[in-house]
Scaffold this motif. Structure first.
Motif, PDB file in Angstrom:
ATOM      1  N   ARG A  33      28.567  30.489 -14.115  1.00 47.83           N
ATOM      2  CA  ARG A  33      29.377  29.278 -14.240  1.00 47.83           C
ATOM      3  C   ARG A  33      28.444  28.062 -14.193  1.00 47.83           C
ATOM      4  O   ARG A  33      27.576  27.958 -13.326  1.00 47.83           O
ATOM      5  CB  ARG A  33      30.415  29.166 -13.123  1.00 47.83           C
ATOM      6  CG  ARG A  33      31.381  27.986 -13.368  1.00 47.83           C
ATOM      7  CD  ARG A  33      32.432  27.828 -12.293  1.00 47.83           C
ATOM      8  NE  ARG A  33      33.441  28.864 -12.252  1.00 47.83           N
ATOM      9  CZ  ARG A  33      34.495  28.944 -13.082  1.00 47.83           C
ATOM     10  NH1 ARG A  33      34.651  28.061 -14.054  1.00 47.83           N
ATOM     11  NH2 ARG A  33      35.382  29.917 -12.933  1.00 47.83           N
ATOM     12  N   CYS A  34      28.630  27.160 -15.133  1.00 47.34           N
ATOM     13  CA  CYS A  34      27.813  25.946 -15.215  1.00 47.34           C
ATOM     14  C   CYS A  34      28.113  25.039 -14.023  1.00 47.34           C
ATOM     15  O   CYS A  34      29.280  24.793 -13.703  1.00 47.34           O
ATOM     16  CB  CYS A  34      28.111  25.216 -16.528  1.00 47.34           C
ATOM     17  SG  CYS A  34      27.266  23.627 -16.666  1.00 47.34           S
ATOM     18  N   LEU A  35      27.074  24.547 -13.376  1.00 46.78           N
ATOM     19  CA  LEU A  35      27.272  23.677 -12.207  1.00 46.78           C
ATOM     20  C   LEU A  35      27.613  22.250 -12.623  1.00 46.78           C
ATOM     21  O   LEU A  35      28.053  21.458 -11.808  1.00 46.78           O
ATOM     22  CB  LEU A  35      26.011  23.671 -11.339  1.00 46.78           C
ATOM     23  CG  LEU A  35      25.764  24.972 -10.562  1.00 46.78           C
ATOM     24  CD1 LEU A  35      24.434  24.906  -9.815  1.00 46.78           C
ATOM     25  CD2 LEU A  35      26.915  25.253  -9.601  1.00 46.78           C
ATOM     26  N   ILE A  36      27.403  21.920 -13.877  1.00 52.36           N
ATOM     27  CA  ILE A  36      27.664  20.541 -14.320  1.00 52.36           C
ATOM     28  C   ILE A  36      29.063  20.413 -14.909  1.00 52.36           C
ATOM     29  O   ILE A  36      29.877  19.630 -14.440  1.00 52.36           O
ATOM     30  CB  ILE A  36      26.590  20.096 -15.341  1.00 52.36           C
ATOM     31  CG1 ILE A  36      25.183  20.265 -14.755  1.00 52.36           C
ATOM     32  CG2 ILE A  36      26.839  18.659 -15.787  1.00 52.36           C
ATOM     33  CD1 ILE A  36      24.942  19.537 -13.432  1.00 52.36           C
ATOM     34  N   CYS A  37      29.386  21.225 -15.936  1.00 50.18           N
ATOM     35  CA  CYS A  37      30.706  21.098 -16.565  1.00 50.18           C
ATOM     36  C   CYS A  37      31.679  22.180 -16.093  1.00 50.18           C
ATOM     37  O   CYS A  37      32.840  22.176 -16.484  1.00 50.18           O
ATOM     38  CB  CYS A  37      30.589  21.104 -18.091  1.00 50.18           C
ATOM     39  SG  CYS A  37      30.293  22.735 -18.788  1.00 50.18           S
ATOM     40  N   ARG A  38      31.218  23.105 -15.275  1.00 47.42           N
ATOM     41  CA  ARG A  38      32.036  24.157 -14.647  1.00 47.42           C
ATOM     42  C   ARG A  38      32.529  25.212 -15.632  1.00 47.42           C
ATOM     43  O   ARG A  38      33.397  26.009 -15.299  1.00 47.42           O
ATOM     44  CB  ARG A  38      33.243  23.559 -13.890  1.00 47.42           C
ATOM     45  CG  ARG A  38      32.882  22.520 -12.829  1.00 47.42           C
ATOM     46  CD  ARG A  38      31.965  23.057 -11.763  1.00 47.42           C
ATOM     47  NE  ARG A  38      32.541  24.182 -11.010  1.00 47.42           N
ATOM     48  CZ  ARG A  38      31.855  24.964 -10.178  1.00 47.42           C
ATOM     49  NH1 ARG A  38      30.561  24.766 -10.010  1.00 47.42           N
ATOM     50  NH2 ARG A  38      32.434  25.954  -9.532  1.00 47.42           N
ATOM     51  N   THR A  47      21.234  28.579 -20.779  1.00 47.76           N
ATOM     52  CA  THR A  47      21.731  27.245 -21.144  1.00 47.76           C
ATOM     53  C   THR A  47      23.244  27.274 -21.312  1.00 47.76           C
ATOM     54  O   THR A  47      23.787  28.192 -21.929  1.00 47.76           O
ATOM     55  CB  THR A  47      21.073  26.811 -22.466  1.00 47.76           C
ATOM     56  OG1 THR A  47      19.654  26.792 -22.282  1.00 47.76           O
ATOM     57  CG2 THR A  47      21.551  25.437 -22.893  1.00 47.76           C
ATOM     58  N   CYS A  48      23.916  26.263 -20.800  1.00 46.99           N
ATOM     59  CA  CYS A  48      25.367  26.170 -20.976  1.00 46.99           C
ATOM     60  C   CYS A  48      25.676  25.765 -22.418  1.00 46.99           C
ATOM     61  O   CYS A  48      25.230  24.709 -22.866  1.00 46.99           O
ATOM     62  CB  CYS A  48      25.951  25.136 -20.018  1.00 46.99           C
ATOM     63  SG  CYS A  48      27.693  24.775 -20.345  1.00 46.99           S
ATOM     64  N   PRO A  49      26.437  26.585 -23.178  1.00 47.28           N
ATOM     65  CA  PRO A  49      26.721  26.222 -24.571  1.00 47.28           C
ATOM     66  C   PRO A  49      27.692  25.047 -24.681  1.00 47.28           C
ATOM     67  O   PRO A  49      27.868  24.490 -25.751  1.00 47.28           O
ATOM     68  CB  PRO A  49      27.341  27.498 -25.159  1.00 47.28           C
ATOM     69  CG  PRO A  49      27.887  28.227 -23.988  1.00 47.28           C
ATOM     70  CD  PRO A  49      27.052  27.868 -22.806  1.00 47.28           C
ATOM     71  N   SER A  50      28.285  24.662 -23.564  1.00 42.48           N
ATOM     72  CA  SER A  50      29.220  23.548 -23.581  1.00 42.48           C
ATOM     73  C   SER A  50      28.499  22.216 -23.352  1.00 42.48           C
ATOM     74  O   SER A  50      28.704  21.260 -24.100  1.00 42.48           O
ATOM     75  CB  SER A  50      30.292  23.767 -22.518  1.00 42.48           C
ATOM     76  OG  SER A  50      31.175  22.688 -22.477  1.00 42.48           O
ATOM     77  N   CYS A  51      27.634  22.130 -22.320  1.00 39.32           N
ATOM     78  CA  CYS A  51      27.000  20.832 -21.998  1.00 39.32           C
ATOM     79  C   CYS A  51      25.480  20.886 -22.033  1.00 39.32           C
ATOM     80  O   CYS A  51      24.829  19.883 -21.782  1.00 39.32           O
ATOM     81  CB  CYS A  51      27.486  20.337 -20.644  1.00 39.32           C
ATOM     82  SG  CYS A  51      26.733  21.180 -19.250  1.00 39.32           S
ATOM     83  N   LEU A  52      24.903  22.055 -22.323  1.00 36.18           N
ATOM     84  CA  LEU A  52      23.462  22.260 -22.463  1.00 36.18           C
ATOM     85  C   LEU A  52      22.696  22.198 -21.145  1.00 36.18           C
ATOM     86  O   LEU A  52      21.464  22.208 -21.139  1.00 36.18           O
ATOM     87  CB  LEU A  52      22.839  21.280 -23.483  1.00 36.18           C
ATOM     88  CG  LEU A  52      23.531  21.160 -24.833  1.00 36.18           C
ATOM     89  CD1 LEU A  52      22.698  20.303 -25.789  1.00 36.18           C
ATOM     90  CD2 LEU A  52      23.795  22.526 -25.454  1.00 36.18           C
TER      91      LEU A  52
HETATM   92 ZN   LIG Z   1      28.017  23.044 -18.829  1.00 35.58          ZN
END
Ligand SMILES: [Zn+2]
Lengths: 136, 380
Positions: A33-38, A47-52
């Motif tokens: 789970r991305c810590l920035i955009c969740r 790398t998060c494909p949503s917010c990088l």
């Molecule tokens: Zn993200």
């Protein structure tokens, strides 16, 4: 599957994949789970494909969901998998992502939208696969 | 209709015999097809100043190898690893518009049949490492999942779906170079065991060896080569739609609707202007999904529509009149373009569609990347 399965097993020392396979060995289904955009993502990548962002944590999931689709192999197409017929399912987890595994109940029970739960199948000391059984 | 002086014109086509070519390399087959295409265009290789090659899945066929094999020294060359002829044509159009080259050869060769390339083998990298260990190998698995989901949502029946393989087989019977020409009835089809349920052998591409090549130039130069140039009137692509086979839109490929809308808009044509449809067909699921998403039918209506035999010889929307990869040969879509050009030239013999003026060709790389092209003849 048979002895040749070693030829197709993933590299469990890959830094992105290792935490997933280690958790599976402990009987847990985990995803990043991305810590920035969740956003919860699958399959593993740094790398998060949503917010990088590259900041993430591994989260333990319920291991439950429903069958999104299924197919049953009747012909051996890969020499590592001679145990035909076997049924592969795509499972839409309650948390959202879709994951692939085998349905251990077999072809007759495979139906879209049926509830399923993870079944952890140890195939060696190092490797546990995440399969599914009907959750009735 | 979108034909300007720098529009791509196909002025030569060539192909090898299809089937088995023991001992040949992919590059050798590509160059044999190139020689045929040069002869068709009425030129020698010295006239070429551009080369765009397409590698086979196994890897061979890049521009250095093909250029070396053919003794070419182009001003511009490159290689696509997913050309399907579609991406290759678009690349060529951009090179022509840039002025880096003016007469370009496009090539593809494959020896993956006699070389026994393992299409379902080996350790999968990346996302595949989370599905291959379960035996989810070979394109038939992904296509089977996609068809099962499609049928659940839209109601297409087994018999309706069968018409894709059956109609392509009927077309193949009119095509002298097709490899699978045995008659196949609905009863024959339904009697075939599942390979990967819900798909039978007839729903999955053959693997064969061969080569195809095109010679392209700009519209304003085309008359130097031929009196029957075929023009690229429209093109559209989508780069990627999600990296794994784990998203609704990846399996059902609804994003193809956008590619369909844009390709028709770029050619300033309607669906009703199209005389034949070509769809790269690693499995019959591709034509099923793409006929709907290109806008010829809705997903709900495509099944009953297929059963009305519109796609067969004599139908009002012929599909894959070469027989496709299911019945003609395994050329990764390249023979689809070859056939489209033949139809537009009026040179398709027994398969000729009356007064063919415009055809559309769609292809994808796996489930994540797509291209579509509209080809027209000069007077359309
Ligand atoms: Zn993200």
């Amino acid at each position: 599957m048979n002895a040749d399965v070693g030829a197709v097993l993933p590299n469990i020392e890959d830094p992105q994949a290792a935490p997933f396979w280690n958790a599976a060995r402990q009987g847990q289904l985990t995803m990043q789970r991305c810590l920035i955009c969740r956003e919860l993502r699958w399959t593993p990548q740094d790398t998060c494909p949503s917010c990088l962002s590259r900041e993430y944590e591994w989260e333990v999931l319920s291991g439950k969901g429903k069958i999104y689709s299924h197919c049953t192999y009747y012909r051996v197409l890969n020499p590592a998998f001679t145990d035909v017929p076997y049924t592969v399912v795509m499972v839409e987890l309650d948390e959202g992502p879709v994951i692939i595994g085998r349905l251990l109940n077999g072809p007759a029970e495979a139906m879209i939208d049926e509830r399923v739960a993870c079944a952890f199948s140890a195939i060696s000391d190092e490797m546990t696969l995440v399969n599914f059984t009907l959750d009735k | 209709m979108g034909i300007s002086p720098d529009t791509l014109a196909i002025v030569g086509i060539g192909r090898t015999a299809q089937g088995e070519h023991p001992g040949r390399t992919a590059s050798s087959l590509a160059v044999e097809a190139l020689a045929e295409a040069l002869a068709d265009a009425g030129i020698t290789k010295d006239r070429l100043d551009g080369l765009i090659t397409c590698k086979q899945m196994a890897g061979d066929g890049n521009d250095e190898l093909v250029a070396t094999t053919a003794g070419l020294h182009p001003k511009y060359s490159t290689t696509l690893d997913y050309g399907t002829c579609n991406f290759s044509l678009h690349q060529a159009q951009m090179v022509l518009r840039s002025g880096m080259a003016s007469t370009i050869a496009l090539t593809y060769g494959t020896n993956q049949r006699t070389d026994r390339f393992p299409f379902a083998g080996g350790r999968a990298p990346g996302a595949g490492s989370f599905s291959t260990p379960y035996g989810f190998a070979h394109v038939a698995g992904q296509a089977g999942m996609a068809l099962q989901r499609w049928r659940h949502l839209y109601g297409t029946t087994e018999e309706e779906f069968a018409h894709i393989a059956l109609s392509q087989r009927e077309w193949a019977q009119l095509n002298p170079i097709a490899l699978f020409k045995n008659p196949m009835t609905m009863e024959d089809y339904l009697a075939q065991p599942y390979l990967v349920d819900p798909l039978r052998r007839a729903d999955i591409t053959m693997i064969s060896d061969g080569g195809v090549s095109l010679i392209v130039t700009t519209a304003d130069r085309a008359s130097e080569f031929t009196d029957r140039p075929i023009y690229l009137a429209g093109m559209a692509q989508v780069g990627a739609t999600g990296s794994t086979f784990t998203q609704d839109d990846t399996v059902l490929r609804g994003w193809l609707r956008d590619v369909g809308d844009r390709v028709f808009e770029s050619a300033d044509l309607d669906r009703s202007d199209i005389d034949a449809v070509y769809i790269q067909d690693p499995t019959a699921v591709w034509p099923l999904q793409m006929l709907a998403h290109l806008g010829f039918q809705t997903p709900e209506d495509i099944g009953p529509w297929l059963a009305e035999r519109h796609t067969y010889p004599g139908g009002n929307l012929p599909v894959n009149t070469n027989g496709g990869q299911l019945s003609e040969a395994y050329m990764w879509g390249w023979l689809h373009i070859f056939e489209g050009v033949q139809q537009l030239r009026g040179a398709a013999d027994q398969r000729q569609i009356n007064d063919a003026r415009a055809v559309v060709y769609a292809s994808t790389f796996a489930f994540v990347k797509a291209a579509a092209s509209i080809l027209v003849r000069g007077d359309s």
